[in-house]
Design a protein around this motif. Structure first.
Motif, mmCIF file in Angstrom:
data_model
loop_
_atom_site.group_PDB
_atom_site.id
_atom_site.type_symbol
_atom_site.label_atom_id
_atom_site.label_comp_id
_atom_site.label_asym_id
_atom_site.label_seq_id
_atom_site.Cartn_x
_atom_site.Cartn_y
_atom_site.Cartn_z
ATOM 1 N N ASN A 66 0.745 -1.147 -0.053
ATOM 2 C CA ASN A 66 -0.020 0.004 -0.037
ATOM 3 C C ASN A 66 0.884 1.202 0.126
ATOM 4 O O ASN A 66 0.436 2.261 -0.554
ATOM 5 C CB ASN A 66 -1.072 0.132 1.226
ATOM 6 C CG ASN A 66 -1.934 -1.130 1.053
ATOM 7 O OD1 ASN A 66 -2.714 -1.062 0.045
ATOM 8 N ND2 ASN A 66 -2.094 -2.053 2.068
ATOM 9 N N GLY A 73 -10.464 -10.409 -2.568
ATOM 10 C CA GLY A 73 -9.450 -9.159 -2.865
ATOM 11 C C GLY A 73 -9.942 -8.192 -3.839
ATOM 12 O O GLY A 73 -11.173 -8.098 -4.107
ATOM 13 N N ALA A 98 -5.799 0.037 0.230
ATOM 14 C CA ALA A 98 -6.066 -0.851 1.233
ATOM 15 C C ALA A 98 -6.041 -2.233 0.656
ATOM 16 O O ALA A 98 -6.861 -3.305 1.121
ATOM 17 C CB ALA A 98 -7.218 -0.626 2.123
ATOM 18 N N PHE A 99 -4.926 -2.629 -0.076
ATOM 19 C CA PHE A 99 -4.620 -3.993 -0.448
ATOM 20 C C PHE A 99 -4.350 -4.965 0.256
ATOM 21 O O PHE A 99 -4.005 -4.881 1.477
ATOM 22 C CB PHE A 99 -3.914 -3.903 -1.774
ATOM 23 C CG PHE A 99 -4.599 -3.237 -3.001
ATOM 24 C CD1 PHE A 99 -5.103 -4.184 -3.980
ATOM 25 C CD2 PHE A 99 -4.477 -2.043 -3.299
ATOM 26 C CE1 PHE A 99 -5.743 -3.364 -5.117
ATOM 27 C CE2 PHE A 99 -5.147 -1.346 -4.361
ATOM 28 C CZ PHE A 99 -5.656 -2.090 -5.146
ATOM 29 N N SER A 127 -9.124 -7.286 0.997
ATOM 30 C CA SER A 127 -9.249 -5.920 0.388
ATOM 31 C C SER A 127 -10.431 -5.496 -0.028
ATOM 32 O O SER A 127 -10.958 -4.215 -0.195
ATOM 33 C CB SER A 127 -8.113 -5.525 -0.497
ATOM 34 O OG SER A 127 -8.213 -6.487 -1.796
ATOM 35 N N ARG A 186 -12.370 -3.969 2.755
ATOM 36 C CA ARG A 186 -11.919 -2.827 2.991
ATOM 37 C C ARG A 186 -12.070 -1.647 2.171
ATOM 38 O O ARG A 186 -12.309 -0.480 2.633
ATOM 39 C CB ARG A 186 -10.427 -3.095 3.571
ATOM 40 C CG ARG A 186 -10.093 -3.801 4.581
ATOM 41 C CD ARG A 186 -8.426 -3.827 5.107
ATOM 42 N NE ARG A 186 -7.576 -3.867 4.174
ATOM 43 C CZ ARG A 186 -7.242 -5.326 3.894
ATOM 44 N NH1 ARG A 186 -7.608 -6.344 4.686
ATOM 45 N NH2 ARG A 186 -6.322 -5.490 2.937
ATOM 46 N N HIS A 187 -12.022 -1.863 0.953
ATOM 47 C CA HIS A 187 -12.384 -0.896 0.274
ATOM 48 C C HIS A 187 -13.621 -0.423 0.032
ATOM 49 O O HIS A 187 -13.908 0.880 -0.167
ATOM 50 C CB HIS A 187 -11.711 -1.297 -1.585
ATOM 51 C CG HIS A 187 -10.232 -1.325 -1.520
ATOM 52 N ND1 HIS A 187 -9.634 -2.314 -2.193
ATOM 53 C CD2 HIS A 187 -9.297 -0.486 -0.979
ATOM 54 C CE1 HIS A 187 -8.303 -1.893 -2.174
ATOM 55 N NE2 HIS A 187 -7.984 -0.900 -1.652
#
Length: 214
Positions: free
Chosen positions: A85, A141, A156-157, A161, A164-165
Protein backbone atom coordinates in the motif's frame (compact mmCIF):
# COMPACT_ATOMS: atom_id res chain seq x y z
CA UNK A 1 -11.58 10.58 -18.28
CA UNK A 2 -7.92 9.95 -18.97
CA UNK A 3 -6.19 7.55 -16.59
CA UNK A 4 -2.63 6.83 -15.53
CA UNK A 5 -2.14 3.28 -14.28
CA UNK A 6 0.07 2.45 -11.29
CA UNK A 7 1.37 -1.13 -11.21
CA UNK A 8 3.32 -2.41 -8.18
CA UNK A 9 5.95 -5.09 -8.76
CA UNK A 10 8.08 -6.49 -5.97
CA UNK A 11 11.37 -8.27 -6.46
CA UNK A 12 10.98 -11.11 -8.93
CA UNK A 13 13.02 -13.39 -6.69
CA UNK A 14 10.37 -13.04 -3.96
CA UNK A 15 7.32 -13.12 -6.21
CA UNK A 16 4.69 -15.82 -6.59
CA UNK A 17 5.83 -18.25 -3.91
CA UNK A 18 2.57 -20.19 -4.24
CA UNK A 19 3.43 -21.08 -7.81
CA UNK A 20 6.35 -23.24 -6.69
CA UNK A 21 4.19 -26.34 -7.02
CA UNK A 22 3.64 -25.66 -10.70
CA UNK A 23 7.33 -25.61 -11.52
CA UNK A 24 7.88 -29.36 -11.36
CA UNK A 25 11.22 -30.41 -12.81
CA UNK A 26 11.83 -26.94 -14.21
CA UNK A 27 12.77 -25.75 -10.74
CA UNK A 28 12.03 -22.71 -8.64
CA UNK A 29 13.62 -20.40 -11.20
CA UNK A 30 10.32 -20.59 -13.07
CA UNK A 31 8.60 -18.34 -10.52
CA UNK A 32 10.55 -15.18 -11.37
CA UNK A 33 10.13 -15.89 -15.08
CA UNK A 34 6.38 -16.22 -14.66
CA UNK A 35 6.14 -13.10 -12.50
CA UNK A 36 8.01 -11.09 -15.12
CA UNK A 37 5.84 -12.49 -17.92
CA UNK A 38 2.68 -11.61 -15.98
CA UNK A 39 3.87 -8.04 -15.44
CA UNK A 40 4.92 -7.55 -19.07
CA UNK A 41 1.60 -8.86 -20.41
CA UNK A 42 -0.35 -6.76 -17.88
CA UNK A 43 1.48 -3.53 -18.71
CA UNK A 44 1.31 -4.10 -22.46
CA UNK A 45 -2.45 -4.62 -22.29
CA UNK A 46 -2.95 -1.62 -20.01
CA UNK A 47 -1.02 0.65 -22.38
CA UNK A 48 -3.30 -0.49 -25.21
CA UNK A 49 -6.52 0.49 -23.41
CA UNK A 50 -8.09 3.61 -24.90
CA UNK A 51 -8.47 5.73 -21.73
CA UNK A 52 -4.93 5.00 -20.48
CA UNK A 53 -2.45 7.82 -20.99
CA UNK A 54 0.46 6.02 -19.34
CA UNK A 55 1.61 3.36 -16.91
CA UNK A 56 3.90 3.85 -13.92
CA UNK A 57 5.48 0.71 -12.47
CA UNK A 58 6.69 0.93 -8.89
CA UNK A 59 9.64 -1.45 -8.67
CA UNK A 60 13.30 -1.77 -7.78
CA UNK A 61 13.80 -5.04 -9.62
CA UNK A 62 16.88 -4.65 -11.85
CA UNK A 63 15.69 -7.17 -14.45
CA UNK A 64 12.06 -6.13 -14.70
CA UNK A 65 12.52 -2.35 -14.71
CA UNK A 66 14.32 -2.00 -18.08
CA UNK A 67 12.03 -4.52 -19.79
CA UNK A 68 8.94 -2.68 -18.59
CA UNK A 69 10.47 0.65 -19.59
CA UNK A 70 11.04 -0.76 -23.08
CA UNK A 71 7.28 -1.32 -23.33
CA UNK A 72 6.69 2.35 -22.55
CA UNK A 73 6.12 2.25 -18.80
CA UNK A 74 7.58 4.87 -16.51
CA UNK A 75 9.59 3.34 -13.63
CA UNK A 76 9.11 4.71 -10.12
CA UNK A 77 11.57 3.47 -7.46
CA UNK A 78 9.98 1.83 -4.44
CA UNK A 79 9.76 3.93 -1.26
CA UNK A 80 12.03 2.75 1.56
CA UNK A 81 10.56 0.58 4.29
CA UNK A 82 7.04 0.28 2.94
CA UNK A 83 4.74 -2.50 1.83
CA UNK A 84 2.32 -2.81 -1.06
CA UNK A 85 0.00 0.00 0.00
CA UNK A 86 2.90 2.36 0.64
CA UNK A 87 4.26 1.57 -2.83
CA UNK A 88 0.88 2.29 -4.40
CA UNK A 89 0.46 5.57 -2.53
CA UNK A 90 3.99 6.54 -3.57
CA UNK A 91 3.23 5.71 -7.20
CA UNK A 92 0.00 7.70 -7.07
CA UNK A 93 1.87 10.72 -5.66
CA UNK A 94 4.38 10.48 -8.51
CA UNK A 95 1.58 10.36 -11.07
CA UNK A 96 -0.13 13.38 -9.49
CA UNK A 97 3.14 15.31 -9.79
CA UNK A 98 3.55 14.79 -13.55
CA UNK A 99 -0.12 14.38 -14.60
CA UNK A 100 -2.36 16.25 -12.13
CA UNK A 101 -5.36 16.22 -14.52
CA UNK A 102 -5.27 12.43 -14.88
CA UNK A 103 -7.25 9.96 -12.84
CA UNK A 104 -5.11 7.39 -11.04
CA UNK A 105 -5.86 3.69 -11.16
CA UNK A 106 -3.89 0.89 -9.57
CA UNK A 107 -3.73 -2.45 -11.29
CA UNK A 108 -2.26 -5.72 -10.08
CA UNK A 109 0.89 -6.84 -11.88
CA UNK A 110 -0.42 -10.40 -12.22
CA UNK A 111 -3.26 -10.05 -14.73
CA UNK A 112 -1.69 -11.92 -17.66
CA UNK A 113 -4.98 -12.40 -19.53
CA UNK A 114 -5.85 -8.69 -19.35
CA UNK A 115 -7.73 -7.43 -22.40
CA UNK A 116 -7.60 -3.73 -23.29
CA UNK A 117 -11.28 -3.56 -24.20
CA UNK A 118 -12.35 -5.04 -20.86
CA UNK A 119 -10.08 -2.67 -18.96
CA UNK A 120 -11.58 0.20 -20.96
CA UNK A 121 -15.08 -0.81 -19.85
CA UNK A 122 -14.01 -0.94 -16.21
CA UNK A 123 -12.28 2.45 -16.39
CA UNK A 124 -15.28 4.04 -18.08
CA UNK A 125 -17.47 2.75 -15.26
CA UNK A 126 -14.98 3.97 -12.64
CA UNK A 127 -15.07 7.49 -14.11
CA UNK A 128 -18.55 7.99 -12.62
CA UNK A 129 -17.22 7.86 -9.03
CA UNK A 130 -14.57 9.66 -6.95
CA UNK A 131 -13.10 6.28 -5.96
CA UNK A 132 -14.00 2.84 -7.27
CA UNK A 133 -12.68 -0.71 -7.18
CA UNK A 134 -13.05 -4.07 -8.88
CA UNK A 135 -13.05 -7.31 -6.90
CA UNK A 136 -10.83 -10.19 -7.94
CA UNK A 137 -12.11 -13.47 -9.37
CA UNK A 138 -12.25 -15.02 -5.89
CA UNK A 139 -14.47 -12.19 -4.64
CA UNK A 140 -12.19 -11.51 -1.67
CA UNK A 141 -9.43 -9.24 -2.91
CA UNK A 142 -9.15 -6.32 -5.30
CA UNK A 143 -7.45 -6.09 -8.68
CA UNK A 144 -8.17 -2.43 -9.47
CA UNK A 145 -8.68 0.75 -7.43
CA UNK A 146 -9.30 4.14 -9.00
CA UNK A 147 -9.33 7.74 -7.83
CA UNK A 148 -10.49 10.74 -9.83
CA UNK A 149 -8.18 13.76 -10.23
CA UNK A 150 -7.60 15.43 -6.87
CA UNK A 151 -9.07 12.51 -4.90
CA UNK A 152 -6.91 10.58 -2.42
CA UNK A 153 -6.33 7.01 -3.59
CA UNK A 154 -6.19 5.46 -0.08
CA UNK A 155 -5.19 1.91 -1.11
CA UNK A 156 -6.02 -0.93 1.29
CA UNK A 157 -4.81 -3.98 -0.61
CA UNK A 158 -3.81 -7.46 0.60
CA UNK A 159 -6.05 -9.97 2.32
CA UNK A 160 -9.73 -9.01 2.55
CA UNK A 161 -9.27 -5.86 0.50
CA UNK A 162 -12.68 -6.00 -1.18
CA UNK A 163 -14.39 -5.42 2.15
CA UNK A 164 -11.87 -2.78 3.21
CA UNK A 165 -12.20 -0.79 0.02
CA UNK A 166 -15.98 -0.93 0.24
CA UNK A 167 -15.86 0.19 3.87
CA UNK A 168 -13.57 3.08 2.89
CA UNK A 169 -16.30 4.54 0.70
CA UNK A 170 -15.01 3.36 -2.68
CA UNK A 171 -17.76 2.25 -5.06
CA UNK A 172 -17.63 -1.35 -6.22
CA UNK A 173 -17.72 -1.75 -10.01
CA UNK A 174 -20.23 -4.45 -10.91
CA UNK A 175 -19.83 -5.45 -14.55
CA UNK A 176 -20.22 -8.72 -16.40
CA UNK A 177 -17.77 -9.77 -19.06
CA UNK A 178 -14.61 -8.31 -17.53
CA UNK A 179 -13.10 -11.56 -16.28
CA UNK A 180 -9.65 -10.69 -17.60
CA UNK A 181 -9.47 -7.69 -15.26
CA UNK A 182 -10.43 -9.86 -12.29
CA UNK A 183 -8.22 -12.90 -12.88
CA UNK A 184 -5.03 -12.34 -10.92
CA UNK A 185 -2.62 -15.24 -10.47
CA UNK A 186 -1.38 -16.45 -7.10
CA UNK A 187 -1.82 -20.22 -7.36
CA UNK A 188 -1.44 -22.91 -10.04
CA UNK A 189 -5.22 -23.00 -10.34
CA UNK A 190 -5.29 -19.24 -10.96
CA UNK A 191 -2.71 -19.71 -13.69
CA UNK A 192 -4.82 -22.41 -15.29
CA UNK A 193 -7.80 -20.02 -15.27
CA UNK A 194 -5.76 -17.19 -16.80
CA UNK A 195 -4.46 -19.46 -19.55
CA UNK A 196 -8.01 -20.60 -20.27
CA UNK A 197 -9.11 -16.97 -20.63
CA UNK A 198 -6.30 -16.39 -23.11
CA UNK A 199 -3.10 -15.16 -21.49
CA UNK A 200 -0.67 -12.86 -23.24
CA UNK A 201 2.14 -14.18 -25.40
CA UNK A 202 4.86 -13.85 -22.75
CA UNK A 203 2.89 -15.75 -20.13
CA UNK A 204 1.85 -18.42 -22.62
CA UNK A 205 5.50 -18.96 -23.56
CA UNK A 206 6.73 -18.99 -19.95
CA UNK A 207 4.04 -21.49 -18.93
CA UNK A 208 4.46 -23.78 -21.93
CA UNK A 209 4.68 -27.41 -20.93
CA UNK A 210 3.60 -26.92 -17.33
CA UNK A 211 1.41 -29.64 -15.86
CA UNK A 212 -0.93 -27.76 -13.57
CA UNK A 213 -2.97 -29.90 -11.21
CA UNK A 214 -6.71 -29.28 -10.85
Amino acid sequence: MVWTVVVPLKSLAQAKSRLSGAAGTRGDGLRPALALAFALDTVAAALAARPVAGVAVVTDDPLAAPKLADLGARIVPEPPGGGLNAALAHGADAVRAWAPESGVVTLNADLPALRPDELTRVLNAAAAFPRAFLADAAGIGTTLLSAAPGVLLAPAFEGLSRARHRASGAREILLDGVDSVRQDVDTPQDLRAALALGAGARTTEAAAGLLIAD
